[in-house]
Design a protein around this motif. Structure first.
Motif, PDB file in Angstrom:
ATOM      1  N   GLU A 199      53.153  79.665  71.501  1.00  0.00           N
ATOM      2  CA  GLU A 199      54.091  78.635  71.026  1.00  0.00           C
ATOM      3  C   GLU A 199      53.938  78.415  69.519  1.00  0.00           C
ATOM      4  OE1 GLU A 199      55.378  75.172  73.201  1.00  0.00           O
ATOM      5  OE2 GLU A 199      56.547  77.007  73.458  1.00  0.00           O
ATOM      6  N   CYS A 200      52.692  78.339  69.083  1.00  0.00           N
ATOM      7  CA  CYS A 200      52.363  78.153  67.665  1.00  0.00           C
ATOM      8  C   CYS A 200      52.998  79.245  66.820  1.00  0.00           C
ATOM      9  CB  CYS A 200      50.852  78.246  67.461  1.00  0.00           C
ATOM     10  SG  CYS A 200      50.083  76.695  67.103  1.00  0.00           S
ATOM     11  N   LEU A 201      52.852  80.478  67.263  1.00  0.00           N
ATOM     12  CA  LEU A 201      53.391  81.612  66.498  1.00  0.00           C
ATOM     13  C   LEU A 201      54.916  81.552  66.436  1.00  0.00           C
ATOM     14  CD1 LEU A 201      51.109  84.624  67.469  1.00  0.00           C
ATOM     15  CD2 LEU A 201      51.616  83.835  65.154  1.00  0.00           C
ATOM     16  N   TYR A 225      56.862  78.770  66.604  1.00  0.00           N
ATOM     17  CA  TYR A 225      57.247  77.698  65.672  1.00  0.00           C
ATOM     18  C   TYR A 225      56.933  78.106  64.242  1.00  0.00           C
ATOM     19  CZ  TYR A 225      58.034  74.586  69.626  1.00  0.00           C
ATOM     20  OH  TYR A 225      58.507  74.021  70.773  1.00  0.00           O
ATOM     21  N   ALA A 226      55.809  78.768  64.039  1.00  0.00           N
ATOM     22  CA  ALA A 226      55.422  79.188  62.696  1.00  0.00           C
ATOM     23  C   ALA A 226      56.420  80.197  62.133  1.00  0.00           C
ATOM     24  CB  ALA A 226      54.010  79.764  62.710  1.00  0.00           C
ATOM     25  N   SER A 227      56.886  81.137  62.986  1.00  0.00           N
ATOM     26  CA  SER A 227      57.883  82.119  62.527  1.00  0.00           C
ATOM     27  C   SER A 227      59.158  81.422  62.081  1.00  0.00           C
ATOM     28  CB  SER A 227      58.220  83.101  63.653  1.00  0.00           C
ATOM     29  OG  SER A 227      57.115  83.890  63.959  1.00  0.00           O
ATOM     30  N   VAL A 286      58.523  79.750  58.756  1.00  0.00           N
ATOM     31  CA  VAL A 286      58.495  80.702  57.637  1.00  0.00           C
ATOM     32  C   VAL A 286      59.927  81.007  57.183  1.00  0.00           C
ATOM     33  CG1 VAL A 286      57.970  83.109  57.011  1.00  0.00           C
ATOM     34  CG2 VAL A 286      56.265  81.740  58.237  1.00  0.00           C
ATOM     35  N   THR A 327      55.857  78.611  50.036  1.00  0.00           N
ATOM     36  CA  THR A 327      54.872  77.794  50.758  1.00  0.00           C
ATOM     37  C   THR A 327      55.525  77.135  51.971  1.00  0.00           C
ATOM     38  OG1 THR A 327      53.776  77.305  48.665  1.00  0.00           O
ATOM     39  CG2 THR A 327      53.225  75.876  50.542  1.00  0.00           C
ATOM     40  N   VAL A 328      54.908  77.333  53.139  1.00  0.00           N
ATOM     41  CA  VAL A 328      55.385  76.647  54.342  1.00  0.00           C
ATOM     42  C   VAL A 328      54.862  75.218  54.306  1.00  0.00           C
ATOM     43  CG1 VAL A 328      55.258  76.573  56.864  1.00  0.00           C
ATOM     44  CG2 VAL A 328      55.524  78.768  55.697  1.00  0.00           C
ATOM     45  N   ARG A 329      55.773  74.254  54.419  1.00  0.00           N
ATOM     46  CA  ARG A 329      55.400  72.841  54.350  1.00  0.00           C
ATOM     47  C   ARG A 329      55.646  72.145  55.690  1.00  0.00           C
ATOM     48  NH1 ARG A 329      53.634  72.240  49.673  1.00  0.00           N
ATOM     49  NH2 ARG A 329      54.612  72.978  47.749  1.00  0.00           N
ATOM     50  N   ALA A 330      55.165  70.916  55.793  1.00  0.00           N
ATOM     51  CA  ALA A 330      55.342  70.156  57.036  1.00  0.00           C
ATOM     52  C   ALA A 330      56.817  69.998  57.385  1.00  0.00           C
ATOM     53  CB  ALA A 330      54.665  68.792  56.921  1.00  0.00           C
ATOM     54  N   ILE A 347      57.843  72.928  59.440  1.00  0.00           N
ATOM     55  CA  ILE A 347      57.295  72.844  60.804  1.00  0.00           C
ATOM     56  C   ILE A 347      58.087  71.824  61.620  1.00  0.00           C
ATOM     57  CG2 ILE A 347      55.257  72.189  62.171  1.00  0.00           C
ATOM     58  CD1 ILE A 347      54.740  74.794  60.745  1.00  0.00           C
ATOM     59  N   ASP A 348      58.339  70.655  61.006  1.00  0.00           N
ATOM     60  CA  ASP A 348      59.059  69.596  61.712  1.00  0.00           C
ATOM     61  C   ASP A 348      60.442  70.069  62.147  1.00  0.00           C
ATOM     62  OD1 ASP A 348      56.897  67.959  61.369  1.00  0.00           O
ATOM     63  OD2 ASP A 348      57.737  66.859  59.666  1.00  0.00           O
ATOM     64  N   ILE A 357      60.269  72.606  65.003  1.00  0.00           N
ATOM     65  CA  ILE A 357      59.966  71.968  66.283  1.00  0.00           C
ATOM     66  C   ILE A 357      61.205  71.266  66.842  1.00  0.00           C
ATOM     67  CG2 ILE A 357      58.677  70.028  67.321  1.00  0.00           C
ATOM     68  CD1 ILE A 357      56.298  70.928  65.474  1.00  0.00           C
ATOM     69  N   ALA A 379      52.305  84.632  61.063  1.00  0.00           N
ATOM     70  CA  ALA A 379      53.761  84.572  61.270  1.00  0.00           C
ATOM     71  C   ALA A 379      54.510  84.972  60.013  1.00  0.00           C
ATOM     72  CB  ALA A 379      54.164  83.163  61.726  1.00  0.00           C
ATOM     73  N   ARG A 386      52.114  81.296  51.611  1.00  0.00           N
ATOM     74  CA  ARG A 386      51.194  80.178  51.423  1.00  0.00           C
ATOM     75  C   ARG A 386      51.469  79.125  52.484  1.00  0.00           C
ATOM     76  NH1 ARG A 386      52.136  80.348  45.295  1.00  0.00           N
ATOM     77  NH2 ARG A 386      53.944  79.117  45.932  1.00  0.00           N
ATOM     78  N   VAL A 387      50.427  78.382  52.839  1.00  0.00           N
ATOM     79  CA  VAL A 387      50.570  77.358  53.887  1.00  0.00           C
ATOM     80  C   VAL A 387      50.123  76.014  53.321  1.00  0.00           C
ATOM     81  CG1 VAL A 387      49.912  76.680  56.223  1.00  0.00           C
ATOM     82  CG2 VAL A 387      50.035  79.110  55.633  1.00  0.00           C
ATOM     83  N   GLY A 388      51.010  75.052  53.275  1.00  0.00           N
ATOM     84  CA  GLY A 388      50.632  73.704  52.853  1.00  0.00           C
ATOM     85  C   GLY A 388      49.693  73.087  53.876  1.00  0.00           C
ATOM     86  N   ASP A 402      49.586  70.089  54.823  1.00  0.00           N
ATOM     87  CA  ASP A 402      50.364  69.201  55.691  1.00  0.00           C
ATOM     88  C   ASP A 402      51.050  69.997  56.811  1.00  0.00           C
ATOM     89  OD1 ASP A 402      52.047  70.528  53.917  1.00  0.00           O
ATOM     90  OD2 ASP A 402      53.397  68.817  53.646  1.00  0.00           O
ATOM     91  N   ALA A 403      51.385  71.266  56.525  1.00  0.00           N
ATOM     92  CA  ALA A 403      52.075  72.092  57.524  1.00  0.00           C
ATOM     93  C   ALA A 403      51.151  72.395  58.697  1.00  0.00           C
ATOM     94  CB  ALA A 403      52.571  73.390  56.892  1.00  0.00           C
ATOM     95  N   ALA A 447      50.696  69.285  60.748  1.00  0.00           N
ATOM     96  CA  ALA A 447      51.889  68.949  61.542  1.00  0.00           C
ATOM     97  C   ALA A 447      51.954  69.815  62.799  1.00  0.00           C
ATOM     98  CB  ALA A 447      53.158  69.120  60.701  1.00  0.00           C
ATOM     99  N   LEU A 448      51.682  71.118  62.629  1.00  0.00           N
ATOM    100  CA  LEU A 448      51.742  72.021  63.786  1.00  0.00           C
ATOM    101  C   LEU A 448      50.588  71.724  64.752  1.00  0.00           C
ATOM    102  CD1 LEU A 448      53.206  74.251  65.207  1.00  0.00           C
ATOM    103  CD2 LEU A 448      52.028  75.936  63.807  1.00  0.00           C
ATOM    104  N   VAL A 481      51.090  70.655  68.678  1.00  0.00           N
ATOM    105  CA  VAL A 481      50.533  71.546  69.692  1.00  0.00           C
ATOM    106  C   VAL A 481      49.480  70.825  70.544  1.00  0.00           C
ATOM    107  CG1 VAL A 481      48.749  73.336  69.648  1.00  0.00           C
ATOM    108  CG2 VAL A 481      51.056  73.836  68.841  1.00  0.00           C
TER     109      VAL A 481
END
Lengths: 67, 67
Positions: free
Chosen positions: A36-38, A40-42, A45, A55-58, A61-62, A65, B16, B20-22, B24-25, B28-29, B33
């Protein structure tokens, strides 16, 4: 291949009220949650790229989801 | 409160495809999860009790996820 360790997953199953937790149970939940994580992460991205960020930010992710 | 550490979640977001990964990201995940984990675990605890067991097994987790 797996990234998430089993111990925190076992603790979560105990938090949920389990008297005892089979090792196979923690592994099954970890594998599912990691998949599931992978997913949502894809999505996140792609959403970050769509917003012109490396940069992937919250917020990514939000949105991943909520979709 | 949180059980799952951030480092494996950050690695999953990189797997994924993230450059770069924040911080906060990852948080959040992880939070999402972990909530999902607790919900499936609660269902699995009920299913184990329903089957007359005190030990939560993979079959309980699998059924909880499929429901």
């Amino acid at each position: 291949m797996a990234e998430i360790p089993l111990a925190p997953i076992q603790r979560l199953i105990r938090k949920a009220g389990a008297h005892r937790v089979g090792e196979d149970a923690a592994a099954a939940l970890r594998d599912y949650v990691e998949k599931e994580c992978l997913e949502y992460a894809s999505m996140a991205v792609e959403l970050a790229a769509h917003a012109g960020r490396k940069t992937v930010r919250a917020v990514d992710i939000d949105l991943a989801i909520r979709r």
